[in-house]
Design a protein around this motif. Structure first.
Motif, PDB file in Angstrom:
ATOM      1  N   ALA A  68       0.836  -1.198   0.000  1.00  0.00           N
ATOM      2  CA  ALA A  68       0.000   0.000   0.000  1.00  0.00           C
ATOM      3  C   ALA A  68       0.870   1.246   0.000  1.00  0.00           C
ATOM      4  O   ALA A  68       1.862   1.329   0.717  1.00  0.00           O
ATOM      5  N   ALA A  69       0.496   2.205  -0.838  1.00  0.00           N
ATOM      6  CA  ALA A  69       1.198   3.490  -0.898  1.00  0.00           C
ATOM      7  C   ALA A  69       0.530   4.462   0.065  1.00  0.00           C
ATOM      8  O   ALA A  69      -0.490   4.152   0.678  1.00  0.00           O
ATOM      9  N   ASP A  70       1.096   5.654   0.191  1.00  0.00           N
ATOM     10  CA  ASP A  70       0.557   6.670   1.095  1.00  0.00           C
ATOM     11  C   ASP A  70      -0.896   7.015   0.808  1.00  0.00           C
ATOM     12  O   ASP A  70      -1.652   7.313   1.704  1.00  0.00           O
ATOM     13  N   ASN A  71      -1.278   6.967  -0.467  1.00  0.00           N
ATOM     14  CA  ASN A  71      -2.635   7.348  -0.850  1.00  0.00           C
ATOM     15  C   ASN A  71      -3.590   6.160  -0.833  1.00  0.00           C
ATOM     16  O   ASN A  71      -4.648   6.218  -1.452  1.00  0.00           O
ATOM     17  N   ASN A  72      -3.216   5.083  -0.147  1.00  0.00           N
ATOM     18  CA  ASN A  72      -4.002   3.855  -0.025  1.00  0.00           C
ATOM     19  C   ASN A  72      -4.153   3.087  -1.335  1.00  0.00           C
ATOM     20  O   ASN A  72      -4.943   2.171  -1.417  1.00  0.00           O
ATOM     21  N   ARG A  73      -3.419   3.490  -2.360  1.00  0.00           N
ATOM     22  CA  ARG A  73      -3.359   2.692  -3.582  1.00  0.00           C
ATOM     23  C   ARG A  73      -2.350   1.589  -3.354  1.00  0.00           C
ATOM     24  O   ARG A  73      -1.402   1.744  -2.587  1.00  0.00           O
ATOM     25  N   VAL A  74      -2.546   0.490  -4.031  1.00  0.00           N
ATOM     26  CA  VAL A  74      -1.618  -0.623  -3.924  1.00  0.00           C
ATOM     27  C   VAL A  74      -0.666  -0.570  -5.113  1.00  0.00           C
ATOM     28  O   VAL A  74      -1.094  -0.434  -6.256  1.00  0.00           O
TER      29      VAL A  74
END
Length: 113
Positions: A68-74
């Motif tokens: 998961a990235a900071d923006n909640n995208r994987v």
């Protein structure tokens, strides 16, 4: 000066493995890192990068995992394997042999890599 893209095609796997030797990366990060480190000579498109990564994964040179990235995208990250490190060394040896031969023909210095 523009560089013939055919010169890049044989070395792309080596360049990607070299990036991953430094640490795990996701696709867009690899594209940007290659572009920046080469001063815009290597500008891979996603349509070129991902088939290369999938082929390297199939050969066992890299593995991938989702994070998961900071923006909640994987994001899918790629990591070099022991086989990938060996392939990198083999490709570097091939490249050094090739580059030395080209330099000798062009009259450049005989590089001792």
């Amino acid at each position: 000066m523009a560089v013939d893209k055919n010169l890049l095609s044989g070395s792309t796997t080596m360049l990607l493995l070299k990036l991953l030797e430094r640490g795990d990366m996701y696709g867009y990060q690899m594209i940007e890192e290659l572009k920046n480190r080469s001063k815009n000579v290597f500008e891979l498109k996603a349509g070129t990068l991902y088939p290369l990564l999938h082929a390297m994964e199939k050969k066992g040179f890299v593995t991938s995992y989702d994070k998961a990235a900071d923006n909640n995208r994987v994001r899918k990250y790629y990591s070099i394997t022991k086989e990938g490190l060996q392939a990198l060394q083999d490709k570097k040896n091939e490249w050094n042999t090739y580059a030395s031969a080209i330099n000798r023909i062009l009259g450049g210095v005989n590089c001792a890599y």
